[in-house]
Design an enzyme around this catalytic site. Structure first.
Site, short mmCIF file in Angstrom:
data_model
loop_
_atom_site.label_atom_id
_atom_site.label_comp_id
_atom_site.label_asym_id
_atom_site.label_seq_id
_atom_site.Cartn_x
_atom_site.Cartn_y
_atom_site.Cartn_z
N GLU A 133 25.63 61.49 49.25
CA GLU A 133 26.63 62.34 49.91
C GLU A 133 27.95 62.18 49.15
O GLU A 133 28.39 61.05 48.92
CB GLU A 133 26.83 61.90 51.35
N ARG A 171 16.50 48.35 51.02
CA ARG A 171 17.80 48.50 50.39
C ARG A 171 18.31 47.14 49.92
O ARG A 171 17.85 46.10 50.38
CB ARG A 171 18.80 49.17 51.34
N LYS A 191 31.70 52.75 53.86
CA LYS A 191 32.88 53.53 53.49
C LYS A 191 33.98 53.36 54.53
O LYS A 191 35.16 53.18 54.19
CB LYS A 191 32.50 55.01 53.38
#
Length: 777
Positions: A273, A488, A498
């Site tokens: 994204e 991950r 973020k």
């Protein structure tokens, strides 16, 4: 507030740090209580900076505040004087919640009153070296020095780790002498026995039998690992052989058409994204997606998932591509979800016609969670939904007034996920053309299908969306790729969200997304981490289906491995002490040749000036010779690295406060002098530079874990994460350096030139120390 700031600065905190601490009510209250208690005990003596550092560390880590006064007393009474003792004390009070505390057991557990003298350290290290002397003399500097350090630390539990390491280094040097060319050569790897064809076949069968876990043997490159993964993945066109893949009457025809388009080539994609900067976890995704395609002669797309215009900015598009290319990968094509907006809309209309989607008017808050009430509009007529969806497209509804939902239940129980929502925000690429935008659950699988992706590689949290991925492709009778999930990559002592990085920036804890204390890829590049080292780290971690949480020192180890072979040597002095060589003329000047890579002098060298005035590290001189100290003292000469000289102190010059500001020494040729106990680095006619030394940004391994850090990650900031030295000196060999150029400052660490550098003053970031600090948690 001003009084509290003054109270905090009185124990050595900077004003900025004091103000930051005030923002955390719990920490501020605990620290204030600790200082007041400490001052009550110390009285007129006051609290010095060393005690203040321990009080701050204690207040930020202590969970049971009823022990605060007790531990504060221990600190100011000098019962607890080191971080090692404090860690033991915190562990003791945590495991002994009952009152009263057994004082004898506590003091024994924390090493209270235990004094390890320099003589004990010297004797302890000498005993360890004596034990391994025969092997040391045989292997010399190829011996595993970590073994010596480990045994010495075990024998000297409460000794300062840095002092022990220094003693080990000094005694090894005294025993073996300076490194020779043979010592600097890499230790040859043992020859591997030849492997028979049957053994190779057996190994392949073993790998092929592994279900879900990648083979990540030490020494395998990422490409080797990813070629191994091909043994477990389906071949292009054989999607139906994958467990869980949904086969429909049209599957084989769609796969046949897919093979005609791709020619049987493997296709993957990296789909970020564009609403933030990539971090270390994305490095694994980049390596896996691009690396898997590359290892198997396939192609990989960089596809921006740009379906949320409210959060997307140009800097993120360019920044993401920059990082992909920095890691060494070239996308087959750069694509955008927005490239397909018209096709995605047409498919949504088709989905409604097929009876699989409907327009809903439930509010956003009603749709949240997994137990949302069923939509009363789920069974509205198809024609009605088609008309309403067209009205959504034309902007005839307010935001939140209508959504398009898919008639399906996801694996995690979420019912009828949203496919389209209304947003009256201009899009970065399409402007005001659209006011309805597709969601991830709708867009991702269809874009994979449009690009004929063969392997849709996702992190584990997307496993709950696999059923919707297959359902939507099959509901529309379009080609369906295979989704495969892997674990991950997570690191301790950091945050990568973020939202949380933005809070760190807004609070002034870090400067921006590329602050070298963060683990964003831009921050790692700025700090000086080579792309090759990050890729090697991803290879070392491997590709598995389990979540991986890794210590930062493993990444730093990969960085050292690369920089040791690629960063040329230079000499720098961080805390300079002026040295005048009295038996050299004031105008004397010679050139000293320094190898760029001492282990391989064929890789080049540079020259540095040598004059009658040089500068050495303040820590390389002591006025009084202490047992175990091997560097310069009035009674003990030292050698100068590369210069061929040994210097001896003639006079110690001090300022009015009694601080040593200059030494007058004499020098003699090292060939004519008795072999010194140590060789130190130096600079002459140097460049002034700024040096930034970094430590971990957070005090705890898991700063986001409420059980470990109850007051939130902003309360866990390490007050010593950045130390700026504004008047360091470096030799002239770095004068023409460019931003991000990397050097090994001899005996100091690895450094990289920061973008803040100017023509008048270079700025260097310490990338990593020369060796892992054994004192680190």
């Amino acid at each position: 507030m001003a009084d509290t700031v003054a109270l905090f600065t009185s124990i050595g905190l900077s004003e900025q740090k004091a103000k930051e601490t005030l923002k955390n009510e719990a920490l501020s209250s605990a620290l204030k209580d600790a200082i007041v208690q400490a001052q009550r005990v110390r009285g007129a003596s006051g609290v010095d900076k060393a005690m203040g550092t321990l009080l701050y560390s204690m207040a930020s880590r202590l969970k049971d505040t009823k022990r605060l006064a007790f531990l504060s007393d221990c600190i100011v009474q000098c019962k607890i004087t080191t971080e090692l003792q404090l860690a033991a004390a915190l562990e003791f009070v945590k495991s002994h919640p009952q009152d009263p505390i057994n004082q004898r057991e506590f003091e024994e557990a924390c090493g209270v009153g235990v004094v390890i003298t320099p003589e004990q350290i010297e004797d302890g290290v000498e005993s360890v070296i004596k034990k391994h002397k025969e092997q040391l003399l045989k292997e010399r500097y190829h011996f595993n020095m970590g073994l010596l350090m480990g045994e010495a630390r075990s024998a000297l539990k409460w000794a300062d780790g840095k002092v022990v390491k220094n003693e080990v280094d000094m005694q090894v040097l005294h025993l073996l002498g300076p490194k020779t060319e043979a010592d600097l050569e890499k230790k040859p790897k043992p020859q591997k026995a030849k492997v028979t064809e049957n053994e190779v076949k057996a190994k392949k069968e073993e790998v092929a039998a592994v279900n879900g876990e990648a083979m990540t043997g030490e020494g395998k490159s990422l490409m080797e690992q990813l070629r191994g993964e091909a043994l477990k993945f389906h071949k292009p066109g054989e999607n139906y052989k994958t467990e869980g893949y949904v086969v429909t009457p049209k599957t084989m025809d769609l796969l046949k058409k897919h093979m005609e388009i791709t020619g049987g080539q493997i296709r993957s994609r990296f789909p970020p994204e564009p609403n933030g900067i990539l971090h270390i976890g994305h490095a694994k995704a980049i390596n896996f997606n691009f690396g898997y395609a590359k290892a198997n002669n396939g192609i990989c797309f960089l596809r921006y998932d740009d379906t949320n215009p409210e959060k997307e900015e140009e800097k993120y598009f360019t920044g993401i591509k920059d990082m992909v290319e920095w890691l060494g990968y070239e996308p087959h094509a750069v694509t955008h979800a927005s490239d397909n907006f018209q096709q995605l809309y047409d498919l949504a209309v088709d989905l409604i016609r097929r009876g699989h989607a409907y327009v809903c008017h439930q509010k956003g808050e009603e749709l949240k969670g997994h137990n949302a009430p069923p939509s009363p509009w789920r069974d509205r007529p198809i024609e009605e939904s088609l008309v309403l969806f067209e009205r959504m497209k034309k902007g005839l509804f307010a935001e939140g007034e209508a959504t398009l939902r898919m008639k399906m239940v996801m694996e995690d129980g979420k019912m009828d996920p949203v496919a389209y929502r209304i947003k009256y925000t201009p899009h970065h690429r399409t402007g005001d053309e659209w006011c309805i935008y597709p969601t991830y659950d709708y867009t991702h699988c269809l874009c994979d299908s449009i690009e004929n992706i063969t392997h849709s590689l996702c992190t584990k949290e997307f496993q709950a969306r696999r059923s919707s991925y297959y359902w939507l492709c099959n509901a529309l009778d379009v080609y369906c790729p295979v989704q495969w999930e892997y674990g991950r990559l997570n690191l301790t002592y950091t945050v990568v969200s973020k939202r949380k990085i933005i809070r760190l920036v807004e609070a002034g804890v870090v400067r921006d997304w590329d602050d070298p204390r963060l683990f964003t890829l831009t921050a790692l590049r700025r700090r000086g981490f080579p792309a090759e080292a990050i890729n090697n780290f991803c290879a070392r971690v491997g590709v598995t289906v389990s979540q991986t949480t890794t210590e930062p020192h493993l990444l730093e180890s990969c960085v050292r491995d690369v920089l040791n072979d690629t960063a040329p040597r230079a000499m720098a002095v961080l805390e300079p002490l002026k040295v005048t060589i009295t038996n050299l003329p004031a105008n004397s000047k010679s050139e000293v040749r320094v190898p760029d890579f001492p282990a391989n002098e064929a890789k080049g060298s540079h020259t540095v000036p040598f004059t009658h005035t040089i500068f050495i590290e303040q820590s390389d001189f002591r006025e009084v010779l202490e047992k175990g100290y091997k560097r310069l003292t009035p009674e003990q000469p030292v050698g100068l690295r590369h210069a061929g000289y040994v210097i001896s102190v003639q006079k110690v010059i001090k300022d009015t406060q009694g601080k040593v500001v200059e030494l007058e020494v004499s020098c003699c040729n090292s060939e004519n002098a008795e072999k010194p106990k140590a060789f130190i680095h130096w600079v002459s006619q140097p460049l002034l530079c700024e040096v930034r030394l970094y430590e971990r940004l957070f005090l705890h391994k898991h700063p986001e874990d409420p059980s470990e850090v109850p007051n939130g990650f902003l309360s866990d900031i390490n007050p010593n994460s950045l130390h700026v030295i504004s008047s360091a000196l470096v030799d002239t060999s770095v004068k023409g350096a460019k931003v991000f150029d990397k050097f090994q400052f001899e005996r100091v660490g690895y450094f990289s030139l920061d973008p803040d550098s100017t023509a008048d003053k270079l700025v260097f970031n310490r990338t990593v120390t020369l060796k892992e600090d054994p004192g680190k948690i």
